[in-house]
Write a protein that holds these residues in place. Sequence first.
Motif, short mmCIF file in Angstrom:
data_model
loop_
_atom_site.label_atom_id
_atom_site.label_comp_id
_atom_site.label_asym_id
_atom_site.label_seq_id
_atom_site.Cartn_x
_atom_site.Cartn_y
_atom_site.Cartn_z
N MET A 1 0.84 -1.19 0.00
CA MET A 1 0.00 0.00 0.00
C MET A 1 0.88 1.24 0.00
SD MET A 1 -2.87 1.19 2.78
CE MET A 1 -3.93 -0.16 2.32
N ALA A 2 0.55 2.21 -0.82
CA ALA A 2 1.35 3.44 -0.88
C ALA A 2 1.27 4.18 0.44
CB ALA A 2 0.85 4.33 -2.01
N ARG A 3 2.35 4.84 0.78
CA ARG A 3 2.39 5.60 2.02
C ARG A 3 1.33 6.68 2.01
NH1 ARG A 3 8.02 7.24 2.87
NH2 ARG A 3 8.17 5.09 3.54
N LEU A 4 0.59 6.82 3.11
CA LEU A 4 -0.44 7.84 3.21
C LEU A 4 0.19 9.21 3.30
CD1 LEU A 4 -3.43 8.54 3.59
CD2 LEU A 4 -3.13 8.21 6.03
N ARG A 5 -0.25 10.15 2.50
CA ARG A 5 0.28 11.51 2.51
C ARG A 5 -0.82 12.46 2.95
NH1 ARG A 5 3.12 10.32 -3.29
NH2 ARG A 5 4.67 8.92 -2.44
N PHE A 6 -0.61 13.14 4.06
CA PHE A 6 -1.62 13.98 4.64
C PHE A 6 -1.55 15.37 4.04
CE2 PHE A 6 -0.95 10.74 7.85
CZ PHE A 6 -2.25 10.34 8.03
N LEU A 7 -2.64 15.84 3.47
CA LEU A 7 -2.77 17.18 2.94
C LEU A 7 -3.97 17.82 3.60
CD1 LEU A 7 -2.24 16.30 -0.82
CD2 LEU A 7 -0.54 17.17 0.76
N ASN A 77 6.72 7.52 8.58
CA ASN A 77 5.58 8.33 8.22
C ASN A 77 5.67 9.68 8.92
OD1 ASN A 77 2.73 9.16 9.57
ND2 ASN A 77 2.42 8.56 7.44
N VAL A 78 5.35 10.74 8.20
CA VAL A 78 5.18 12.06 8.83
C VAL A 78 3.77 12.53 8.49
CG1 VAL A 78 7.60 12.70 8.97
CG2 VAL A 78 6.37 13.16 6.87
N TRP A 79 3.03 12.85 9.54
CA TRP A 79 1.60 13.07 9.31
C TRP A 79 1.27 14.46 8.79
CZ3 TRP A 79 2.67 12.49 14.85
CH2 TRP A 79 2.52 13.65 15.60
N ASN A 80 2.21 15.42 8.85
CA ASN A 80 1.89 16.77 8.38
C ASN A 80 2.54 17.07 7.03
OD1 ASN A 80 4.44 16.72 9.57
ND2 ASN A 80 4.33 18.84 10.28
N LEU A 81 2.83 16.03 6.27
CA LEU A 81 3.41 16.20 4.94
C LEU A 81 2.49 17.04 4.06
CD1 LEU A 81 5.69 15.30 2.94
CD2 LEU A 81 4.16 13.45 2.26
N GLY A 82 3.05 18.09 3.43
CA GLY A 82 2.28 18.91 2.50
C GLY A 82 1.43 19.97 3.16
N TRP A 186 11.78 22.40 8.67
CA TRP A 186 10.38 22.05 8.89
C TRP A 186 10.24 20.98 9.97
CZ3 TRP A 186 6.63 25.02 7.34
CH2 TRP A 186 5.31 24.61 7.62
N ASN A 187 9.25 21.17 10.81
CA ASN A 187 8.99 20.28 11.94
C ASN A 187 8.10 19.13 11.48
OD1 ASN A 187 8.87 19.28 14.56
ND2 ASN A 187 7.17 20.61 15.13
N TYR A 188 8.70 18.18 10.76
CA TYR A 188 7.93 17.02 10.29
C TYR A 188 7.59 16.11 11.46
CZ TYR A 188 8.75 18.10 5.37
OH TYR A 188 8.76 18.70 4.13
N SER A 189 6.31 15.83 11.64
CA SER A 189 5.81 15.14 12.83
C SER A 189 5.63 13.66 12.55
CB SER A 189 4.46 15.74 13.24
OG SER A 189 4.58 17.13 13.50
N ASP A 338 7.99 12.50 0.49
CA ASP A 338 7.93 11.85 1.80
C ASP A 338 8.37 12.71 2.97
OD1 ASP A 338 7.15 9.26 0.73
OD2 ASP A 338 9.16 9.15 -0.09
N GLY A 339 8.74 13.98 2.75
CA GLY A 339 9.26 14.78 3.85
C GLY A 339 10.53 14.16 4.40
N PHE A 340 10.59 14.00 5.73
CA PHE A 340 11.76 13.37 6.34
C PHE A 340 11.63 11.84 6.41
CE2 PHE A 340 13.95 16.88 9.09
CZ PHE A 340 14.35 17.51 7.92
#
Length: 626
Positions: A1-7, A77-82, A186-189, A338-340
């Motif tokens: 499954m592709a990594r979930l990207r949060f926008l 995973n970083v949940w605040n990507l984008g 950037w503070n990638y969470s 993917d951010g960090f």
Amino acid sequence: MARLRFLLPIFALLALFPAAAHAEKPNEQALYQDGPEGRYLLDGDWLFRLDPTDQGIKQRWMRSTSKSGWNTVEVPNVWNLGDPSNESMAGGVGWYRKDFELPNADSALEWAFRFESVNYRTRVWLNGKPIGENTGAYIPFEIEAADAVKRRGTNRLVVRVDSKRLDRDFPPARTNADGVPSGGWWNYSGIQREVYLKKLDTVDFQTVTVRPELSCGTCDATVRMDLDLRNVTRDGQRVTVTGKFGDRNVRLGTKTLGPDGIASFTDSIRVADPRLWSPQTPNLYDVSFTVRVDGEKVAGYQLHSGIRSIKVSQGRLFLNGAPLNVRGFGLHEESKADGFAITNERREELVNLTREAGGTVLRTHYPFHPYTHELADRLGLLIWSEIPVYSVSTAVLKEPSVRRLAVAELERMIGAHQNHPSVMVWSIGNELSSQPGPVQVAYINAAAKFAKEMDPTRPVGIAVAAYPSSLCQAQEYKALDVLGFNNYFGWYPGPSGQIFDRTKLSGYLDAVRACYPNQALMVTEFGAEANREGPIEEKGTWAFQQEWINYQMTVMNSKPWLSGVLYWTLNEFWVRPGWEGGNPRPAAPVHQKGLVSYDGVKKPAFFDIQRWFKATPQFGPPPPAA
């Protein structure tokens, strides 16, 4: 499954994904080679949910059996990507959950979890029981499962991540008068790097140090091996440790370890006519250690060692007795996709771009991922290894507890990466006050002393803002071997406009050399933003960036005593909301001094840097044979 990207809007997006997770037995695999045997990558599907009002602990999410409200993601995973909002930069709380079965139900085995990087405060539960916590990012930490683990059936690992950073964290968080948060980058969470389940059979490797020592470029080498092992059982164990360095067998001895006891094992060998590691010839020796109890193997460890010396003498940095004038790049281990939470393929891409542009040095503001170090070892790149003690205010650094935490950060970085020949400098910080007073001097002295005691084979440095008003700090920096100067003459005006005029760079560098005759000096940053076509006179255009770089390189190449020059940065990355970076037409939050755009396109200046770097003799002639 592709990594979930949060926008944005993130809550609406979460609702679109059904929760799904199942217990599985992880496979024995790792994303990097060096380390202990028995690492099982906890990849595949995890569950995730945000906790915007911080109710998870009160509502006992660590014991939740329901999947309601949880959504499927892949870790890292970083949940605040984008999400470029102030709220995203400020951070928040999120929860991760992973169901798995032990790969081996043997009751004689113990288990631990290894997290390569979580940002920033981590609390961990296993099957509803708290098992540990950690503060910090970019450096791995481990937590033992202890009695919380189930030998058979499903185990549930729950991880609470709080990414809200404080002014006492590394890097510190701040908010300006307009309410915009900052923090260096950037503070990638989230869980930024991978997680492992680690098998512990009788013993656990606490530390493994393989330290080659080389007196001169043509000398024989001495390799010292030090291991600390801990007994993870409730009974005394008689343990024998053997190893190999290349084709040489080593015996580190036999000792009895009491329950939970720790013992040190040491040996050293002399290597005649060693195959030296250098960027031109990155020779590596295979190293392995085997632990046996009653003749039966219970644990193993492998790494790759390079024999080389890196020293400062008469104001120059020397590798294997030859002077350095290296070229390289600062970068961030980040991608638009993917951010960090990047993959090894992205790390390879960044390293390959560095080499394509003629660079032989990597630098970032935090410890690199272990795989990046392994790439550097194999391909012949040097690393300026730095802890994220970045722009910490003197008022905060004044607190003894903060200085102790900074030194502890240094200890963890050295412990994680000291076996890599690619590391050339331990850097204790970046852009602290440019006029260090007693507080900063106390930190510098303590950090430098600790680093040299822990690893006497490498120099210790710091990176500082290049301001003429704080030119000469000879007494304040005397404990350091290497000084890096972040040079933005002609790009930023600086305090009171003191670096507005780029023609003052040459005189400044000469004055720096006069002030610090015995320390190795490098330019650790120089760069100009560019994001568009336009006239050469206009800041922010491709043409301005090219002309500015060519001027800078002409000046810096005229200083033969410099030990290196690093461009900031190779790749574009996110900084903070409202970032301008000296560009009159910015594209916040993207830092656009990079030579490769956020979309992966090489700017015209990439090829200017490539021409300069490849034309520079970066490594002096080897020393004459004895």
